[in-house]
Design a protein around this motif. Sequence first.
Motif, PDB file in Angstrom:
ATOM      1  N   LEU A  18       0.989  -1.370   0.039  1.00  0.00           N
ATOM      2  CA  LEU A  18       0.003  -0.195  -0.197  1.00  0.00           C
ATOM      3  C   LEU A  18       0.980   1.174  -0.181  1.00  0.00           C
ATOM      4  O   LEU A  18       0.591   2.146  -0.532  1.00  0.00           O
ATOM      5  N   ARG A  19       2.480   1.047   0.324  1.00  0.00           N
ATOM      6  CA  ARG A  19       3.251   2.480   0.465  1.00  0.00           C
ATOM      7  C   ARG A  19       4.631   2.446  -0.430  1.00  0.00           C
ATOM      8  O   ARG A  19       5.168   2.063  -0.080  1.00  0.00           O
ATOM      9  N   ASN A  20       3.782   1.432  -1.620  1.00  0.00           N
ATOM     10  CA  ASN A  20       5.398   0.901  -2.251  1.00  0.00           C
ATOM     11  C   ASN A  20       5.284   2.076  -2.823  1.00  0.00           C
ATOM     12  O   ASN A  20       4.834   2.880  -3.318  1.00  0.00           O
ATOM     13  N   PRO A  21       7.093   2.353  -3.271  1.00  0.00           N
ATOM     14  CA  PRO A  21       7.417   3.542  -3.681  1.00  0.00           C
ATOM     15  C   PRO A  21       7.826   3.082  -5.754  1.00  0.00           C
ATOM     16  O   PRO A  21       8.563   4.093  -6.380  1.00  0.00           O
ATOM     17  N   LEU A  22       7.286   2.954  -6.072  1.00  0.00           N
ATOM     18  CA  LEU A  22       7.221   2.242  -7.639  1.00  0.00           C
ATOM     19  C   LEU A  22       7.347   3.651  -8.444  1.00  0.00           C
ATOM     20  O   LEU A  22       8.210   3.943  -9.583  1.00  0.00           O
ATOM     21  N   GLN A  23       6.655   4.493  -7.754  1.00  0.00           N
ATOM     22  CA  GLN A  23       6.529   6.058  -8.890  1.00  0.00           C
ATOM     23  C   GLN A  23       7.629   6.802  -9.279  1.00  0.00           C
ATOM     24  O   GLN A  23       8.432   7.237  -9.760  1.00  0.00           O
TER      25      GLN A  23
END
Length: 457
Positions: A288-293
Motif C-alpha cells: 500500500l506504500r510501495n515506491p514504484l513511481q
Amino acid sequence: MKRVLILAYYFPPIAASGSLRPVGFSRHLGEYGYLPHIVSTDLHDVHPPVAIDQSLTRLIPEVAEVDRLKHINYLKELLAFRETMRSWLPVTHSTSTHSASEHSLPKPQIGTDDAAKANEPGPFKRLKSEFLNQIFLFPDHQKPWISAVLNHVKRLPKEKRPELVYATANPWSALVAGQKVADCLDIPFVADFRDPWTRNPKPAESDRLAKKALKLEREIVGRADRVIANTEELKMAFVEDYPEFATKFVSITNGFNDILLKQDEPEKAAVKKQAATELCHFGSVYELRNPLQLLQSVDQLLMAGALVPGDLIIRFIGNWLVESPDCNRLVEELEAKGLVTREPSLSHENYLAAMRQADNLLILQQDFPLQIPGKIYEYISSGRPLVVVGGEGATANLIQRHGLGAAFPNRVDDLKVHLIELVRNGNGFKAVDISQIDNFNYSALTAKLADVFDQLV
C-alpha cells in the motif's frame, strides 16, 4: 488523583506504532491529576504477531499500572489446528516436477467473462467465507480481547475503579471494550481513533462487514462522550459523516516522547553518507506504500543522464514487503547501479539515533488522505527535513503547515522535477523551525487530552 482506565491493545514493549500514543499520554497525565491504569494484551497473545522491543519499556512511567490480559484468539487457534491436521495427512507425490501444494497449482487465465465467472466462488463457499468472517474478523482479529477486558474490569476492587475510560484504536475491538466498560461502570467514555475505520482506503473483507462496521462506528460515536481524531482531516470527515454529533469531535495529533531527545546516540548507529543527497526511509515498505513511481523517476533521470551515481541515493532501512514484480525488478536494478540500498531493520534505539543523523527523511504516503504515519512524529523530533511522496492529504498538509520539509506528488514527471531541484540545490530546504517541533511533544499534547478529560470528570 483521578483514575483513568486506558484500553490500549498495543502498549510497550509491543513494538507497534500504535503503542507510542498511549504510552506518550501516560507519561504526562499525572501532571494534570490523572493516574493512568493501562489495560493491554498479554505479550504472548498478540495477534497478528508483532515484534517485542524491551527497550521501549523505558517509556512507561513508574506511576502507571499496567495489566496485560491473556485471551484466546480463535482464528489463531483454528489456523494452528488446521496446520496440525495437515501434518497428519499422508504426503502425496506428483509425477510433475512441481510440488502438489495449493500454491503450485496453475492459476486459471482470466481473459474472458466466462473465465472470470468460472473462477468465482460458489454460493456455499461465499456463505462459508461470510460466516467465518463474522465470527473471526468482526470487528477485527482481536475480538476475544473484549470479553477479557470486561471480565477484568468487573473484578477490580472498589479503590481501583476508574472515573473515566479512554480507549484507543485500532484494533476497533478496543472501542467496543471501552463502550462496554463505560456502560458497566456508568462512567464517561473517550473514543480515540488513531486511524480512520470506515473511511480507511483498505477495503473491508465483504460488503456485509463494511455495512456492519458503519453501523458499529455510528453506535460508538453516539455512545462516546468525546471522540478524538489524530488528524484535523479525520476530525472534519467525522463531522461530515455524523453532523448530529459535531460537538463531540476533537483533534489531537500523534507525537513523540521527550525522552527521545535526551538519550545518547549509540556509536554503531552512525550513518555513513553514500551520496551527495540522500533520502532515508525507516520502517517497513509494503504494497500500500510501495515506491514504484519514485523509483521510476530515478531510473528515467539516470537514463537521461540527468543523474549519475553519487548524486542521489534512496535508502530503505527496514523490512521490504513489496509484492509488485515491477517494483521489485526496478529496485534490484537501481541497487546494482548504486542509487538505492535496502538495509536491515534497526532496534528502536538505534533507529532513532540513525534518524537524527540522516540527510532527509522520506515518507511514502499514497492514497491515505486522512492519515499520518505514526513514525512521522519521531521524524519531526529529529529536526531533519522531511520529504513526503504522496501529494495532497493530511501528511502533506502537516509538513507544509509547520514548515517541516516538502511534499512531492506521487507522479513520475513531478517527482523528476523535484528530485533534480533537490540534488542541484544541495537539498534546498530551509532549516526546520525548532519551535514547531515542540507542538508534537507528548508533554504538550497531553495537556489537550487532560482538558478533554476535565470537561467530563
